[in-house]
Design an enzyme around this catalytic site. Sequence first.
Site, PDB file in Angstrom:
ATOM      1  N   GLU A 197       0.813  -1.228   0.000  1.00  0.00           N
ATOM      2  CA  GLU A 197       0.000   0.000   0.000  1.00  0.00           C
ATOM      3  C   GLU A 197       0.845   1.276   0.000  1.00  0.00           C
ATOM      4  OE1 GLU A 197      -2.917  -0.568   3.104  1.00  0.00           O
ATOM      5  OE2 GLU A 197      -3.813  -2.276   2.068  1.00  0.00           O
ATOM      6  N   GLU A 208      -4.846  -8.508  -1.672  1.00  0.00           N
ATOM      7  CA  GLU A 208      -5.410  -8.422  -0.316  1.00  0.00           C
ATOM      8  C   GLU A 208      -6.788  -7.804  -0.418  1.00  0.00           C
ATOM      9  OE1 GLU A 208      -2.901  -6.674   2.794  1.00  0.00           O
ATOM     10  OE2 GLU A 208      -4.681  -5.642   3.559  1.00  0.00           O
TER      11      GLU A 208
END
Length: 549
Positions: A213, A331
């Site tokens: 991220e 994810e």
Amino acid sequence: MGLVYQVMGLCFWLSVLVAGPSRVLCQKSVVVVAAASNVSEGTVTINGSFAIGRIDDDFVCATLDWWPPEKCDYGTCSWNLASLLNLDLNNTILLNAVKAFSPIKIRLGGTLQDKVIYDMGDPRQPCHSFIRNTSEMFGFSQGCLPMSRWDELNEFFRKAEVVVIFGLNALNGRVPMPDGSVGGPWDYTNAASLIRYTVNKGYAIHGWELGNELSGNGVGTKIGAAQYAADVISLRSVIQNLYSGFKVKPLVLAPGGFYDANWFKELIDRTQPNELDVITHHIYNLGPGVDTHLVDKILNPDYLDGEVGTFSGLQNILKSSPTTATAWVGEAGGAYNSGHNLVTNAFVFSFWYLDQLGMSATYDTKTYCRQSLIGGNYGLLNTTTYKPNPDYYSALLWHRLMGRNVLSTSFNGTKYVRTYAHCAKQSQGITLLLINLSGNTTARIHLTTESVVSRLSARRRDPRTKFSRTHRTQKTSSTITREEYHLTAKDGDLHSQTMLLNGKILAVNSDGKIPPLEPVKLNTTEPITVVPFSIVFVHIPNVVLSACR
């Protein structure tokens, strides 16, 4: 709305889609009856000429995270001892649950992966545990992976037949910038030492992923696409060097972040054609776990369709580029900050989860990693008892029934029924996934195909089976059956953490073994009944399409 399950001899009036008269079929089976519900007719149409996507055989993937017990959200601490560093690898249920997939991909990573160092005995980098510190990025100090724990994890992965994806720390060597981003090249020295140790130990790693991220706007901080591409190329070089002589080398994956079209396109353009094997993105499209409208979003088909843009956008970028990279969801927990108890770990979440699996596969996503295998309020397994939550069984049924080839599927009926179809897995025919988001309407679903059904060879052809060029639908004898798997919530409670399969509770036995997932068999000419708030997998072995040959 209550659901009643009965085992009895019943006579069904059949509304037959293919040519032929209506008939009565008496059959003893498990029947799901919806109390006081409306009935809606609909038709699923499948184009069987070609596959619109092709998923990995081990498409279903799950994650293991680094969060320690002190990780709390909205006043709730839901991680317990589910971290890679303290998970009980000797738990029987855990081993059985993972082995039931044989194999399953597991991605090791998450927010704290970019604060993990790997203990290689360097006195300048002492091996300390994560410590809660709200003044630091992500709320924790730097943590460490001891090699003794890495050994234990790999022994478990070997026994459980896990396909391992490891998320590497991508923040090493970075310099903080005034705009909140980080600059400078990735210092891969520590990561290369871990990879070298792993190679020397003979541990099988399917892929090494760079970062978590940090793409686009990032979470906590961010890295520009140009620098990230250079770092991916560095990782590729490390892998090529350390796996020199290996016939098959691990995949290179990146960036493990939220989809940002411009950022992702630049990364792909700068790593083409073959520096990057897999581009990974994350999905938390339901918002924060504290949101009180999560169930409303899950049951809203228009809201679910909002994620189409992500899948189609990334697919278009990959198609228009010379890159050989494929797309994975690396994810996906639906609701960020650990999910929401009795929502993301309850029956209702299977509506979102299975719809995501079906939708992503339609856009040629190769693998879909669920956050998490265990940990937080969105684990496939209960964080304390290790017993499966409802989504575990949804994932296992998908894994066993949905084959690699994805079929173009449309539904003429209520928008609250979601439909997906694949060639069947390791068997002849097709498998349908039918999701009824309505709480008061039972769907009666018919099936047709738009393409001519492939003919069976003379040796394999059943003399009772005919094909029609005109109607383009396979005609079947009344003795040919299909297999159905009806999933519902215990007592009709969407917040229940107990799932029923064809009216029977799914639960591990006293030895911690995963229960068998057994279907009911019905005549293929009978419409498929999907009761309110239910999910049905349907395996139809006698529908043989060109796309499935």
